[in-house]
Design a protein around this motif. Sequence first.
Motif, PDB file in Angstrom:
ATOM      1  N   ARG A 258       0.871  -1.224  -0.173  1.00 25.18           N
ATOM      2  CA  ARG A 258       0.336  -0.002   0.409  1.00 25.18           C
ATOM      3  C   ARG A 258       0.417   1.351  -0.052  1.00 25.18           C
ATOM      4  NH1 ARG A 258      -4.722   0.950   4.769  1.00 25.18           N
ATOM      5  NH2 ARG A 258      -6.212   2.528   3.498  1.00 25.18           N
ATOM      6  N   GLY A 259       0.110   2.127  -0.673  1.00 24.81           N
ATOM      7  CA  GLY A 259       1.202   3.396  -0.969  1.00 24.81           C
ATOM      8  C   GLY A 259       2.586   3.101  -1.676  1.00 24.81           C
ATOM      9  N   CYS A 260       2.601   1.995  -2.506  1.00 24.30           N
ATOM     10  CA  CYS A 260       3.937   2.055  -3.488  1.00 24.30           C
ATOM     11  C   CYS A 260       3.924   3.307  -4.451  1.00 24.30           C
ATOM     12  CB  CYS A 260       2.986   0.103  -4.187  1.00 24.30           C
ATOM     13  SG  CYS A 260       5.108   0.304  -5.246  1.00 24.30           S
ATOM     14  N   SER A 261       5.590   3.496  -4.214  1.00 26.66           N
ATOM     15  CA  SER A 261       5.907   4.864  -5.319  1.00 26.66           C
ATOM     16  C   SER A 261       6.504   4.512  -6.360  1.00 26.66           C
ATOM     17  CB  SER A 261       7.404   5.180  -4.263  1.00 26.66           C
ATOM     18  OG  SER A 261       8.231   3.886  -4.945  1.00 26.66           O
ATOM     19  N   HIS A 262       5.869   3.233  -7.364  1.00 23.07           N
ATOM     20  CA  HIS A 262       6.465   2.144  -8.336  1.00 23.07           C
ATOM     21  C   HIS A 262       7.132   2.664  -8.483  1.00 23.07           C
ATOM     22  CE1 HIS A 262       1.562   2.387  -8.168  1.00 23.07           C
ATOM     23  NE2 HIS A 262       1.169   3.473  -7.636  1.00 23.07           N
ATOM     24  N   LEU A 263       8.458   2.531  -7.427  1.00 23.37           N
ATOM     25  CA  LEU A 263       9.633   3.013  -8.810  1.00 23.37           C
ATOM     26  C   LEU A 263      10.899   1.751  -8.152  1.00 23.37           C
ATOM     27  CD1 LEU A 263      10.295   6.787  -7.041  1.00 23.37           C
ATOM     28  CD2 LEU A 263      10.165   5.614  -9.245  1.00 23.37           C
ATOM     29  N   HIS A 264      10.407   1.175  -7.258  1.00 22.19           N
ATOM     30  CA  HIS A 264      11.754  -0.130  -7.411  1.00 22.19           C
ATOM     31  C   HIS A 264      11.285  -1.401  -6.393  1.00 22.19           C
ATOM     32  CE1 HIS A 264      11.658   2.017  -3.155  1.00 22.19           C
ATOM     33  NE2 HIS A 264      12.250   2.867  -3.527  1.00 22.19           N
ATOM     34  N   GLU A 265       9.764  -0.979  -5.705  1.00 27.94           N
ATOM     35  CA  GLU A 265       9.090  -2.249  -4.648  1.00 27.94           C
ATOM     36  C   GLU A 265       9.239  -3.344  -5.805  1.00 27.94           C
ATOM     37  OE1 GLU A 265       7.804   2.143  -3.274  1.00 27.94           O
ATOM     38  OE2 GLU A 265       7.838   1.137  -4.868  1.00 27.94           O
ATOM     39  N   PRO A 266       9.184  -3.995  -4.502  1.00 30.23           N
ATOM     40  CA  PRO A 266       9.136  -5.884  -5.072  1.00 30.23           C
ATOM     41  C   PRO A 266       7.611  -6.295  -5.530  1.00 30.23           C
ATOM     42  CG  PRO A 266       9.717  -6.507  -2.861  1.00 30.23           C
ATOM     43  CD  PRO A 266      10.204  -4.399  -3.333  1.00 30.23           C
ATOM     44  N   GLY A 267       6.694  -6.640  -6.067  1.00 31.76           N
ATOM     45  CA  GLY A 267       5.429  -7.119  -6.116  1.00 31.76           C
ATOM     46  C   GLY A 267       4.352  -5.555  -7.228  1.00 31.76           C
ATOM     47  N   CYS A 268       5.857  -4.600  -7.742  1.00 28.36           N
ATOM     48  CA  CYS A 268       4.857  -3.462  -7.858  1.00 28.36           C
ATOM     49  C   CYS A 268       4.336  -3.908  -9.716  1.00 28.36           C
ATOM     50  CB  CYS A 268       5.515  -2.513  -8.305  1.00 28.36           C
ATOM     51  SG  CYS A 268       5.418  -0.918  -8.815  1.00 28.36           S
ATOM     52  N   LYS A 269       2.834  -3.798  -9.625  1.00 26.26           N
ATOM     53  CA  LYS A 269       2.226  -4.128 -11.212  1.00 26.26           C
ATOM     54  C   LYS A 269       1.992  -3.074 -11.759  1.00 26.26           C
ATOM     55  CE  LYS A 269       0.918  -7.937  -9.100  1.00 26.26           C
ATOM     56  NZ  LYS A 269       1.285  -9.360  -9.499  1.00 26.26           N
ATOM     57  N   VAL A 270       2.871  -1.709 -11.790  1.00 26.20           N
ATOM     58  CA  VAL A 270       2.588  -0.738 -12.829  1.00 26.20           C
ATOM     59  C   VAL A 270       4.353  -0.865 -13.607  1.00 26.20           C
ATOM     60  CG1 VAL A 270       3.332   1.760 -13.096  1.00 26.20           C
ATOM     61  CG2 VAL A 270       1.481   1.084 -11.543  1.00 26.20           C
ATOM     62  N   ILE A 271       5.523  -1.168 -12.230  1.00 23.43           N
ATOM     63  CA  ILE A 271       6.281  -1.242 -12.803  1.00 23.43           C
ATOM     64  C   ILE A 271       6.827  -2.737 -13.736  1.00 23.43           C
ATOM     65  CG2 ILE A 271       8.653  -2.675 -12.475  1.00 23.43           C
ATOM     66  CD1 ILE A 271       8.620  -1.133 -10.196  1.00 23.43           C
ATOM     67  N   GLU A 272       5.301  -3.238 -13.466  1.00 22.80           N
ATOM     68  CA  GLU A 272       5.642  -4.841 -13.884  1.00 22.80           C
ATOM     69  C   GLU A 272       4.785  -5.057 -15.722  1.00 22.80           C
ATOM     70  OE1 GLU A 272       3.610  -8.332 -12.247  1.00 22.80           O
ATOM     71  OE2 GLU A 272       5.202  -8.465 -10.349  1.00 22.80           O
ATOM     72  N   ALA A 273       3.944  -3.976 -15.389  1.00 27.62           N
ATOM     73  CA  ALA A 273       3.482  -3.569 -16.620  1.00 27.62           C
ATOM     74  C   ALA A 273       4.022  -2.678 -17.932  1.00 27.62           C
ATOM     75  CB  ALA A 273       1.791  -2.284 -16.116  1.00 27.62           C
ATOM     76  N   TRP A 274       4.884  -1.865 -17.277  1.00 26.79           N
ATOM     77  CA  TRP A 274       5.674  -0.860 -18.230  1.00 26.79           C
ATOM     78  C   TRP A 274       7.030  -1.672 -18.309  1.00 26.79           C
ATOM     79  CZ3 TRP A 274      10.831  -0.135 -15.642  1.00 26.79           C
ATOM     80  CH2 TRP A 274      12.095   0.745 -16.414  1.00 26.79           C
ATOM     81  N   GLN A 275       7.763  -2.153 -17.795  1.00 18.85           N
ATOM     82  CA  GLN A 275       8.906  -3.400 -18.534  1.00 18.85           C
ATOM     83  C   GLN A 275       7.882  -5.236 -19.628  1.00 18.85           C
ATOM     84  OE1 GLN A 275       9.715  -5.703 -14.403  1.00 18.85           O
ATOM     85  NE2 GLN A 275      11.835  -4.285 -14.395  1.00 18.85           N
ATOM     86  N   ALA A 276       6.411  -4.975 -19.416  1.00 16.94           N
ATOM     87  CA  ALA A 276       5.816  -5.831 -20.427  1.00 16.94           C
ATOM     88  C   ALA A 276       5.419  -4.809 -21.585  1.00 16.94           C
ATOM     89  CB  ALA A 276       4.574  -6.203 -19.800  1.00 16.94           C
ATOM     90  N   GLY A 277       5.508  -3.500 -21.237  1.00 19.87           N
ATOM     91  CA  GLY A 277       5.175  -2.729 -22.817  1.00 19.87           C
ATOM     92  C   GLY A 277       3.653  -2.604 -22.647  1.00 19.87           C
TER      93      GLY A 277
END
Length: 301
Positions: A258-277
């Motif tokens: 909760r309160g994920c910054s979407h920068l470095h946290e494990p399990g961040c779905k925003v980072i995963e979506a970015w990495q997936a294009g």
Amino acid sequence: MPEGIIIKALSGYYYVKPLHDGIIATEEEAVQCRGRGILKKKGTSPLVGDRIIYILTENGEGMVDEILPRESELIRPPVANVKLAVLLFSVREPDMNLNLLDKFLVHIEHSGLEPLIVLTKQDLAEDDGQATAQVKELYEKIGYEVLVTSSLNGSGSEELRARLAGVISVFSGQSGVGKSTLLNRLVPSLELETGEISLRLGRGRHTTRHVELIDIGGGGFVADTPGFSQLDFLELGVEELSVCFREFASYAESCKFRGCSHLHEPGCKVIEAWQAGEIADSRYEHYKLFYNEMKDKKRRY
């Protein structure tokens, strides 16, 4: 007592167009009004775009008696009851600046207004419009409405005019993008002063000196305001930033923390979506840039 809408504020006077049954009497002359002292005592100042109740005085002028409830209120530019924020960005001269466009979109999302992206000067495109089409596709995929115009040949003008009907809009965006030229095409009688582009500086002169509602017909008004080349995030909390990137929303709900910054946290779905294009590189890079800029400002202030 009559109702009206303030279309211009200048040197302590408010210029009011009468309203009849909620419809603006565009053919009638604006009434020059002063604000009542009681408004100042209440700490309320009339704004351009305000719907008001006014009193006619003996000399043919008027007095603003009451400000009706506002649907929205902008601080910069100071305009009330705006529904649509039109962000003007040129294809060339100056070149497209997606960093600045995303910064404007963050502020518009935070303000709660509905954004409309208008790409100008399509006639100057050097690649048969491929870059413009890519930008249009990028932002439409996110969920933004994008129009492409050329003030030189008039393409897109009628589509834009129809979109602006019935609402108060604010024009903003990159300096030197041909805003006054576009408004002159929408309303030929305007003859707004247009600023030449400095190619060396890559930005235009600020030619607009006060906020005024321009009647573009169809019940639509445009707040003609100075172009901005700088925006800051002082009024925006860093924890609110990700909410202003609308394509993050569906992924952020499933982040591990909760309160994920979407920068470095494990399990961040925003980072995963970015990495997936699924989130564009430019958008995610700008998010990181803005986040760090906001952190730096917070430390400084």
